[in-house]
Scaffold this motif. Structure first.
Motif, PDB file in Angstrom:
ATOM      1  N   VAL A 127      -5.051   2.289  -5.413  1.00 16.76           N
ATOM      2  CA  VAL A 127      -5.438   0.905  -5.667  1.00 16.76           C
ATOM      3  C   VAL A 127      -4.190   0.037  -5.750  1.00 16.76           C
ATOM      4  O   VAL A 127      -3.256   0.353  -6.487  1.00 16.76           O
ATOM      5  N   ALA A 128      -4.196  -1.069  -5.016  1.00 16.43           N
ATOM      6  CA  ALA A 128      -3.011  -1.925  -4.963  1.00 16.43           C
ATOM      7  C   ALA A 128      -2.673  -2.526  -6.324  1.00 16.43           C
ATOM      8  O   ALA A 128      -1.505  -2.582  -6.717  1.00 16.43           O
ATOM      9  N   HIS A 129      -3.681  -2.979  -7.046  1.00 18.58           N
ATOM     10  CA  HIS A 129      -3.462  -3.624  -8.345  1.00 18.58           C
ATOM     11  C   HIS A 129      -4.451  -3.069  -9.363  1.00 18.58           C
ATOM     12  O   HIS A 129      -5.514  -3.662  -9.599  1.00 18.58           O
ATOM     13  N   ASP A 267       1.616  -2.875   2.163  1.00 23.23           N
ATOM     14  CA  ASP A 267       2.327  -4.129   1.911  1.00 23.23           C
ATOM     15  C   ASP A 267       1.759  -5.256   2.780  1.00 23.23           C
ATOM     16  O   ASP A 267       1.575  -6.384   2.317  1.00 23.23           O
ATOM     17  N   ARG A 268       1.497  -4.942   4.043  1.00 20.29           N
ATOM     18  CA  ARG A 268       1.013  -5.967   4.963  1.00 20.29           C
ATOM     19  C   ARG A 268      -0.387  -6.437   4.556  1.00 20.29           C
ATOM     20  O   ARG A 268      -0.670  -7.643   4.551  1.00 20.29           O
ATOM     21  N   LEU A 269      -1.264  -5.496   4.205  1.00 20.90           N
ATOM     22  CA  LEU A 269      -2.627  -5.868   3.812  1.00 20.90           C
ATOM     23  C   LEU A 269      -2.650  -6.567   2.459  1.00 20.90           C
ATOM     24  O   LEU A 269      -3.471  -7.459   2.228  1.00 20.90           O
ATOM     25  N   ASP A 270      -1.755  -6.176   1.557  1.00 20.63           N
ATOM     26  CA  ASP A 270      -1.712  -6.805   0.239  1.00 20.63           C
ATOM     27  C   ASP A 270      -1.351  -8.277   0.357  1.00 20.63           C
ATOM     28  O   ASP A 270      -1.804  -9.106  -0.438  1.00 20.63           O
ATOM     29  N   LEU A 272      -2.279 -10.094   2.837  1.00 18.63           N
ATOM     30  CA  LEU A 272      -3.369 -10.761   3.546  1.00 18.63           C
ATOM     31  C   LEU A 272      -4.596 -11.009   2.684  1.00 18.63           C
ATOM     32  O   LEU A 272      -5.429 -11.862   3.006  1.00 18.63           O
ATOM     33  N   GLY A 273      -4.763 -10.236   1.606  1.00 19.89           N
ATOM     34  CA  GLY A 273      -5.998 -10.378   0.858  1.00 19.89           C
ATOM     35  C   GLY A 273      -5.963  -9.716  -0.495  1.00 19.89           C
ATOM     36  O   GLY A 273      -4.901  -9.520  -1.093  1.00 19.89           O
ATOM     37  N   ASP A 274      -7.130  -9.338  -0.972  1.00 22.45           N
ATOM     38  CA  ASP A 274      -7.290  -8.791  -2.317  1.00 22.45           C
ATOM     39  C   ASP A 274      -8.230  -7.591  -2.249  1.00 22.45           C
ATOM     40  O   ASP A 274      -8.738  -7.258  -1.181  1.00 22.45           O
ATOM     41  N   SER A 275      -8.468  -6.977  -3.404  1.00 20.93           N
ATOM     42  CA  SER A 275      -9.366  -5.821  -3.491  1.00 20.93           C
ATOM     43  C   SER A 275      -8.946  -4.747  -2.506  1.00 20.93           C
ATOM     44  O   SER A 275      -9.776  -4.147  -1.820  1.00 20.93           O
ATOM     45  N   LEU A 276      -7.664  -4.494  -2.432  1.00 20.04           N
ATOM     46  CA  LEU A 276      -7.123  -3.542  -1.459  1.00 20.04           C
ATOM     47  C   LEU A 276      -7.135  -2.122  -2.015  1.00 20.04           C
ATOM     48  O   LEU A 276      -6.609  -1.866  -3.099  1.00 20.04           O
ATOM     49  N   VAL A 277      -7.746  -1.220  -1.263  1.00 23.12           N
ATOM     50  CA  VAL A 277      -7.734   0.204  -1.586  1.00 23.12           C
ATOM     51  C   VAL A 277      -7.516   0.965  -0.288  1.00 23.12           C
ATOM     52  O   VAL A 277      -8.222   0.742   0.698  1.00 23.12           O
ATOM     53  N   VAL A 278      -6.531   1.853  -0.284  1.00 20.99           N
ATOM     54  CA  VAL A 278      -6.276   2.717   0.867  1.00 20.99           C
ATOM     55  C   VAL A 278      -6.263   4.156   0.352  1.00 20.99           C
ATOM     56  O   VAL A 278      -5.422   4.511  -0.482  1.00 20.99           O
ATOM     57  N   VAL A 279      -7.210   4.965   0.814  1.00 22.10           N
ATOM     58  CA  VAL A 279      -7.334   6.340   0.323  1.00 22.10           C
ATOM     59  C   VAL A 279      -7.316   7.305   1.492  1.00 22.10           C
ATOM     60  O   VAL A 279      -7.559   6.937   2.636  1.00 22.10           O
ATOM     61  N   GLY A 280      -7.030   8.561   1.176  1.00 22.81           N
ATOM     62  CA  GLY A 280      -7.045   9.592   2.200  1.00 22.81           C
ATOM     63  C   GLY A 280      -5.746  10.364   2.230  1.00 22.81           C
ATOM     64  O   GLY A 280      -5.028  10.483   1.231  1.00 22.81           O
ATOM     65  N   GLY A 281      -5.402  10.878   3.386  1.00 19.45           N
ATOM     66  CA  GLY A 281      -4.199  11.673   3.560  1.00 19.45           C
ATOM     67  C   GLY A 281      -4.353  12.652   4.705  1.00 19.45           C
ATOM     68  O   GLY A 281      -5.425  12.761   5.312  1.00 19.45           O
ATOM     69  N   ASP A 282      -3.284  13.327   5.024  1.00 17.04           N
ATOM     70  CA  ASP A 282      -3.301  14.315   6.102  1.00 17.04           C
ATOM     71  C   ASP A 282      -3.750  13.708   7.427  1.00 17.04           C
ATOM     72  O   ASP A 282      -4.468  14.340   8.215  1.00 17.04           O
ATOM     73  N   GLY A 283      -3.355  12.454   7.654  1.00 14.49           N
ATOM     74  CA  GLY A 283      -3.624  11.838   8.943  1.00 14.49           C
ATOM     75  C   GLY A 283      -4.889  11.007   9.029  1.00 14.49           C
ATOM     76  O   GLY A 283      -5.087  10.317  10.034  1.00 14.49           O
TER      77      GLY A 283
END
Length: 546
Positions: A127-129, A267-270, A272-283
């Motif tokens: 979670v970004a924030h 960083d780029r998406l943060d 551009l907007g809000d409610s940023l979540v990036v999850v996952g891994g291994d490609g």
């Protein structure tokens, strides 16, 4: 009897979590007030876990190990994650899977504690924030309590999980005082409430107890349900804070990308907007952001790797949702067990969705069927009790898009046929729904099937190969042949009266069965008519009495 935390437990957990979230979905939606009252947190969590359960079910056929089952659970949640709450839950499950994959099975108490700790830590990093008073706080409290319990002498799985659940509930209660929006509405955090429900399902999978969907609602608002006015759209931001973005779109996509590309993407998406979540891994990653610049948000994904399953949803302004473009008219969508009844239902004005036995459609598939009608008013006939939660979630998705959707809780195709018989598109929508619901509710339904295994029933113990007669969903007769059991079920159903009997013959129905039953009706039940239909369901016979 307590069960080990192995692959079988993960499979049971996935199924129970779907049932529990299905039962709690509306209550969780109703308390979704932070950071905007979108009213869809429960729906998003349900659809996420439904995707996870489907992945586990596919893996179950290969007799997976604990690590394989846990990875399937996490992968299914990742690819099917909806909204911030579902995306965060997907990361929580991924964190647990990482620990289970590195430890022997069945998992020890310390392994469960470590899995919860990894889950909470990885979700915060995604979670970004991060904001306290959200499902992140609930996850952290559960992990810390589990760690303390696991350090005590002779602590077992039951003690570790009980400590985690108790701490999660306490943290959930505390969320009301941690965020002004929750305090003003008198509610707890919706995402945290969903996480407590998922932990409860794990407890049921390991230690039994009442069915997950029988647990009464526990997290209702203290006052009236928050108004949806001012809602910002279908993607709530559970656990996210930071700068309020002028977000006009919810942008989500799966992303094939190297792990090293993700920091720059964040960083780029943060920016551009809000409610940023990036999850996952291994490609493989799942990206979620609210932004006023949908194009640049997708371009950021292209710069990082290969985005796919791109979904851009307009975040609705305050007030009622808009009507779908070029939509009109009324449609009825009926779910049927095989194509045998499709023609009959189509003649009655329904769009049919046929499924094979044992392959129940998910909420996403039902929502797609509703959208495909392009109608502004839709009546959904699930025709199976097990589909009620999926149908409710699909209806909620369609309503967000602007359609009026009513789900009639039909439990059998014969109830769906009865509802279709009184369907009148020229009536007002509400009147049509009431008439169809009344017709379905006035139809008793029965079934004759063959037992696949030894089991306890309402009529006693049955053995594999016994013929079972069910009335309104409960086993009422155990016998040796289909004709004998069918006759007994018919008599029991007509004992309370009736004017019309519907007989739906399966592909394996004995020759002459319909003639025997219709002759019996004519001879013993004057004034009762019979209709015979050909179906392709797995049961030899379905019966309806109106």
């Amino acid at each position: 009897m307590p069960q080990p935390l192995d692959a079988g437990a993960v499979c049971r957990w996935s199924r129970l979590a779907v049932r529990a979230l299905g039962a709690a979905r509306e209550d969780i939606d109703a308390i979704n007030v932070y950071p905007v009252p979108d009213g869809d947190t429960g729906t998003n969590l349900y659809l996420t876990v439904e995707s996870a359960a489907q992945a586990v079910a596919a893996a179950e056929a290969g007799e997976p190990s604990l690590a394989e089952a846990a990875r399937a659970l996490a992968h299914g949640a990742l690819i099917g994650a909806r909204g911030n709450s579902g995306t965060i839950l997907a990361q929580l499950l991924r964190g647990m899977a990482e620990v289970f994959a590195a430890e022997p099975a069945p998992a020890a108490p310390a392994t469960l504690a470590a899995a919860l700790a990894r889950a909470a830590a990885s979700a915060r990093q995604a979670v970004a924030h991060p904001v306290e008073g959200t499902m992140l706080s609930v996850a952290t409290a559960a992990a810390e309590a589990a760690g303390l319990a696991a350090g005590r002498p002779a602590a077992g799985l039951a003690e570790v999980l009980a400590a985690a659940r108790a701490a999660a509930r306490e943290a959930l209660t505390a969320t009301t005082g941690q965020l002004p929006a929750l305090a003003a509405a008198g509610v707890v955090d919706a995402g945290g409430s969903g996480l407590v429900t998922v932990l409860d399902a794990l407890d049921t999978a390991l230690f039994g107890g009442p069915p997950a969907d029988a647990v009464p609602p526990r997290h209702r608002p203290a006052g009236p349900a928050p108004s949806p006015a001012g809602a910002a759209g279908p993607g709530e931001a559970a656990g996210c804070g930071g700068h309020p973005a002028e977000a006009g779109f919810e942008v989500t996509y799966l992303l094939d990308a190297e792990d090293t590309a993700i920091p720059a993407l964040r960083d780029r998406l943060d920016a551009l907007g809000d409610s940023l979540v990036v999850v996952g891994g291994d490609g493989l990653w799942h990206v979620h952001v609210h932004t006023g610049q949908a194009g640049p948000a997708v371009e950021a994904g292209i710069a990082a790797g290969r985005p796919h399953r791109v979904r851009i949803t307009t975040l609705a302004p305050a007030g009622p949702p808009p009507a779908p473009a070029e939509a009109g008219g009324r449609a009825v969508v009926a779910v049927l067990p095989g194509p045998g009844l499709a023609g009959l239902c189509a003649e009655a004005g329904a769009t049919t969705l046929t499924v094979r036995p044992g392959e129940a459609p998910g909420g996403g598939e039902l929502a797609a069927a509703i959208a495909a009608t392009r109608a502004s008013e839709v009546v959904l006939l699930p025709n199976d009790r097990e589909l009620w939660h999926a149908a409710a979630a699909a209806a909620e998705q369609a309503r967000v898009a602007g359609a009026r959707v009513a789900v009639i809780p039909t439990r059998s195709p014969v109830q769906g046929i009865a509802a279709l018989a009184v369907h009148t598109p020229k009536r007002r929508f509400d009147e049509d729904v009431v008439a169809m619901t009344a017709a379905a509710g006035a139809t008793r339904f029965g079934e004759v099937s063959v037992a696949e295994r030894q089991s306890w029933t309402m009529a006693g113990v049955c053995q594999r190969g016994d013929v079972l007669g069910l009335v309104d969903g409960d086993v009422a007769v155990i016998g040796g042949t289909v004709p004998e059991v069918a006759a007994e079920v018919l008599e029991r159903m007509l004992a309370g009266g009736g004017e019309l009997v519907t007989l739906v013959l399966g592909a394996d129905a004995p020759a002459g069965l319909a003639d025997r039953l219709t002759d019996r009706i004519r001879q013993a039940h004057l004034g009762v008519d019979a209709v015979v239909c050909a179906g392709q369901q797995s049961a030899p016979l379905l019966l309806g009495v109106e």
